[in-house]
Scaffold this motif. Structure first.
Motif, PDB file in Angstrom:
ATOM      1  N   THR A   5      40.919  29.935  21.076  1.00  0.00           N
ATOM      2  CA  THR A   5      41.921  30.795  21.854  1.00  0.00           C
ATOM      3  C   THR A   5      41.067  32.082  22.377  1.00  0.00           C
ATOM      4  N   TYR A   6      41.545  32.417  23.562  1.00  0.00           N
ATOM      5  CA  TYR A   6      40.817  33.528  24.221  1.00  0.00           C
ATOM      6  C   TYR A   6      41.706  34.675  24.302  1.00  0.00           C
ATOM      7  N   THR A   7      41.312  35.817  23.936  1.00  0.00           N
ATOM      8  CA  THR A   7      42.072  37.293  24.246  1.00  0.00           C
ATOM      9  C   THR A   7      41.215  38.266  24.888  1.00  0.00           C
ATOM     10  N   ARG A   8      41.585  38.808  25.877  1.00  0.00           N
ATOM     11  CA  ARG A   8      40.863  39.965  26.544  1.00  0.00           C
ATOM     12  C   ARG A   8      41.230  41.330  25.652  1.00  0.00           C
ATOM     13  N   ALA A   9      40.438  41.964  25.179  1.00  0.00           N
ATOM     14  CA  ALA A   9      40.836  43.103  24.440  1.00  0.00           C
ATOM     15  C   ALA A   9      40.817  44.360  25.571  1.00  0.00           C
ATOM     16  N   LYS A  10      42.052  45.083  25.170  1.00  0.00           N
ATOM     17  CA  LYS A  10      42.499  46.272  26.046  1.00  0.00           C
ATOM     18  C   LYS A  10      41.686  47.311  25.464  1.00  0.00           C
ATOM     19  N   ASP A  11      41.230  47.655  23.911  1.00  0.00           N
ATOM     20  CA  ASP A  11      40.453  48.924  23.736  1.00  0.00           C
ATOM     21  C   ASP A  11      39.768  48.225  22.136  1.00  0.00           C
ATOM     22  N   ALA A  12      38.923  49.384  21.870  1.00  0.00           N
ATOM     23  CA  ALA A  12      38.044  49.010  20.439  1.00  0.00           C
ATOM     24  C   ALA A  12      38.981  48.796  19.320  1.00  0.00           C
ATOM     25  N   THR A  13      39.937  49.566  19.105  1.00  0.00           N
ATOM     26  CA  THR A  13      40.753  49.337  18.171  1.00  0.00           C
ATOM     27  C   THR A  13      41.560  48.049  17.857  1.00  0.00           C
ATOM     28  N   SER A  14      42.139  47.652  19.155  1.00  0.00           N
ATOM     29  CA  SER A  14      42.774  46.230  18.849  1.00  0.00           C
ATOM     30  C   SER A  14      41.950  44.887  18.679  1.00  0.00           C
ATOM     31  N   ALA A  15      40.575  45.400  19.504  1.00  0.00           N
ATOM     32  CA  ALA A  15      39.606  44.243  19.191  1.00  0.00           C
ATOM     33  C   ALA A  15      39.214  44.012  17.731  1.00  0.00           C
ATOM     34  N   ILE A  16      38.609  45.305  17.433  1.00  0.00           N
ATOM     35  CA  ILE A  16      38.144  45.169  15.782  1.00  0.00           C
ATOM     36  C   ILE A  16      39.284  44.545  15.166  1.00  0.00           C
ATOM     37  N   LYS A  17      40.795  44.751  15.114  1.00  0.00           N
ATOM     38  CA  LYS A  17      41.838  44.462  14.154  1.00  0.00           C
ATOM     39  C   LYS A  17      41.992  43.144  14.736  1.00  0.00           C
ATOM     40  N   LEU A  18      41.949  42.533  15.818  1.00  0.00           N
ATOM     41  CA  LEU A  18      41.979  41.131  15.995  1.00  0.00           C
ATOM     42  C   LEU A  18      40.946  40.081  15.245  1.00  0.00           C
ATOM     43  N   LEU A  19      39.681  40.761  15.328  1.00  0.00           N
ATOM     44  CA  LEU A  19      38.561  40.181  14.664  1.00  0.00           C
ATOM     45  C   LEU A  19      38.548  40.037  13.349  1.00  0.00           C
ATOM     46  N   ALA A  20      39.127  41.386  12.566  1.00  0.00           N
ATOM     47  CA  ALA A  20      39.123  41.388  11.337  1.00  0.00           C
ATOM     48  C   ALA A  20      40.294  40.561  10.422  1.00  0.00           C
ATOM     49  N   GLU A  21      41.215  40.211  11.183  1.00  0.00           N
ATOM     50  CA  GLU A  21      42.381  39.427  10.950  1.00  0.00           C
ATOM     51  C   GLU A  21      41.945  37.766  10.946  1.00  0.00           C
ATOM     52  N   ASN A  22      40.941  37.569  11.410  1.00  0.00           N
ATOM     53  CA  ASN A  22      40.526  35.974  11.568  1.00  0.00           C
ATOM     54  C   ASN A  22      39.064  35.907  11.232  1.00  0.00           C
ATOM     55  N   PRO A  23      38.756  35.313  10.146  1.00  0.00           N
ATOM     56  CA  PRO A  23      37.218  34.994   9.678  1.00  0.00           C
ATOM     57  C   PRO A  23      36.628  34.249  10.732  1.00  0.00           C
ATOM     58  N   ASN A  24      37.425  33.296  11.394  1.00  0.00           N
ATOM     59  CA  ASN A  24      36.700  32.349  12.227  1.00  0.00           C
ATOM     60  C   ASN A  24      36.536  33.041  14.021  1.00  0.00           C
ATOM     61  N   ALA A  25      36.936  34.169  13.961  1.00  0.00           N
ATOM     62  CA  ALA A  25      36.831  34.705  15.450  1.00  0.00           C
ATOM     63  C   ALA A  25      35.525  35.522  15.706  1.00  0.00           C
ATOM     64  N   LYS A  26      35.187  35.649  16.807  1.00  0.00           N
ATOM     65  CA  LYS A  26      33.832  36.004  17.407  1.00  0.00           C
ATOM     66  C   LYS A  26      34.395  37.244  18.760  1.00  0.00           C
ATOM     67  N   PHE A  27      33.373  38.219  18.471  1.00  0.00           N
ATOM     68  CA  PHE A  27      33.456  38.978  20.018  1.00  0.00           C
ATOM     69  C   PHE A  27      32.605  38.187  21.074  1.00  0.00           C
ATOM     70  N   LEU A  28      33.207  38.389  22.134  1.00  0.00           N
ATOM     71  CA  LEU A  28      32.385  37.926  23.365  1.00  0.00           C
ATOM     72  C   LEU A  28      32.253  38.957  24.357  1.00  0.00           C
ATOM     73  N   ALA A  29      31.018  39.243  24.389  1.00  0.00           N
ATOM     74  CA  ALA A  29      30.569  40.355  25.537  1.00  0.00           C
ATOM     75  C   ALA A  29      29.560  39.662  26.814  1.00  0.00           C
ATOM     76  N   GLY A  30      28.371  39.595  26.770  1.00  0.00           N
ATOM     77  CA  GLY A  30      27.849  38.924  27.875  1.00  0.00           C
ATOM     78  C   GLY A  30      27.838  37.331  27.539  1.00  0.00           C
TER      79      GLY A  30
END
Length: 335
Positions: A5-30
């Motif tokens: 799944t792909y989610t575009r984060a709107k702010d740092a708080t929501s991005a970190i929350k989404l990652l913390a809730e899913n042990p198999n999620a990754k941040f995507l930057a470059g």
């Protein structure tokens, strides 16, 4: 590549929350390393959280705090922008040189500062999913230990992993005593000295850093120093462009008269993390900046090297590279 799944984060708080809730999620930057690993089926996240549009790219002076007088690099700042920023070029040319020695211009235009720190080893046994690799699949063994290990570690390796860390930028940051600023899901911020950010393999080679799942690199801080005029980044590689280091050396000196007041040396291509050459530094301080002094320091550092079957050449190469980098640093980067 596996489905995600792909989610575009709107702010740092929501991005970190989404990652913390899913042990198999990754941040995507470059995405310059992560997407390659996903294509090779090495990384298998079930969710990507796009943080590329978060407001974390500013490069600015540090006005308050432990690193007052230094500079802060935004975690999402591009490598190209960091290398070419006036503050970096004037006060931390060692970092600029190291970034420009890495990858290609196109990749530096995409790669972020935080992503650069988190890139994973280029060990071919890690990339080849048909081969055993404790870093990729803990408990399967280390194919490189008894395999072709020309590019691998000579310091700090364990029976579980002999891979080396690939970033040039992180080697310079290690020599410059940088601090990594991270933010967690509960909103707390912590500062990690870069010496404590990376790990040696030990019994858990799958863990590259001490970053916890759910933490986001928001900035990298560099303390004020007096190394700008006498520093140099030396990278020895098989070809002149777009190759990872066989051995690299980030050398920074503060000299009064001909006496070394401070010395910082970090090495790349030799360990699971940027290798701080502490023995060499200790020998240099208080001594004259001469070739003989540099050779004593290099010999002391490289005496602890433990080469593998195919990389004994790195011991002599590391020795000569430390001496040359220090000579170049004394001359302000000029041969």
């Amino acid at each position: 590549m596996r489905a995600f799944t792909y989610t575009r984060a709107k702010d740092a708080t929501s991005a970190i929350k989404l990652l913390a809730e899913n042990p198999n999620a990754k941040f995507l930057a470059g995405g310059t390393n992560l997407l390659d690993l996903m294509k090779e089926d090495v990384e298998r996240p079930n969710a990507l959280i796009d943080i590329s549009e978060l407001d974390l790219s500013e490069i600015k002076p540090i006005i308050n705090g432990a690193n007052q007088g230094g500079i802060s690099l935004g975690g999402l700042g591009k490598n190209t922008d960091s290398a070419n920023h006036l503050l970096v070029r004037q006060h931390y040319p060692l970092l600029s040189q190291a970034i420009l020695a890495g990858a290609s211009g196109q990749i530096r235009n995409m790669a972020t500062n935080g992503g650069n720190l988190l890139q994973r080893t280029r060990c071919p046994y890690f990339y080849e999913v048909a081969m055993p690799c404790n870093k990729r699949e803990p408990g399967t063994g280390c194919g490189a230990r008894e395999g072709i290990n020309r590019m691998h570690a000579i310091f700090g390796w364990s029976e579980h992993c002999v891979a080396v860390y690939p970033s040039d930028m992180a080697v310079a940051l290690t020599a410059l005593d940088a601090t990594v600023i991270v933010r967690s899901a509960n909103g707390q911020q912590r500062s990690i000295p870069i010496a404590d950010f990376y790990r040696l393999p030990g019994n858990e080679p799958e863990k590259d850093t001490n970053l916890m799942h759910g933490e986001l690199i928001t900035a990298i801080e560099l303390p004020k120093n007096r190394f700008a005029e006498q520093s140099y980044y030396l990278k020895v590689r098989d070809r002149a462009s777009y190759a990872f280091a066989l051995v690299s050396v980030a050398a920074a000196l503060e000299i009064e008269g001909n006496t070394i007041k401070q010395a910082r040396i970090a090495m790349g291509g030799v360990a699971h993390k940027p290798w701080r050459a502490l023995k060499a530094e200790q020998i240099l301080v208080g001594k004259e900046a001469t070739e003989a002094t540099f050779k004593r320091a290099a010999n002391a550092e490289m005496a602890d090297a433990k080469p593998l079957t195919h990389n004994a050449f790195k011991v002599e190469l590391g020795n000569r590279s430390i001496v040359l980098a220090l000579q170049m640093a004394v001359n302000g980067g000029k041969a």
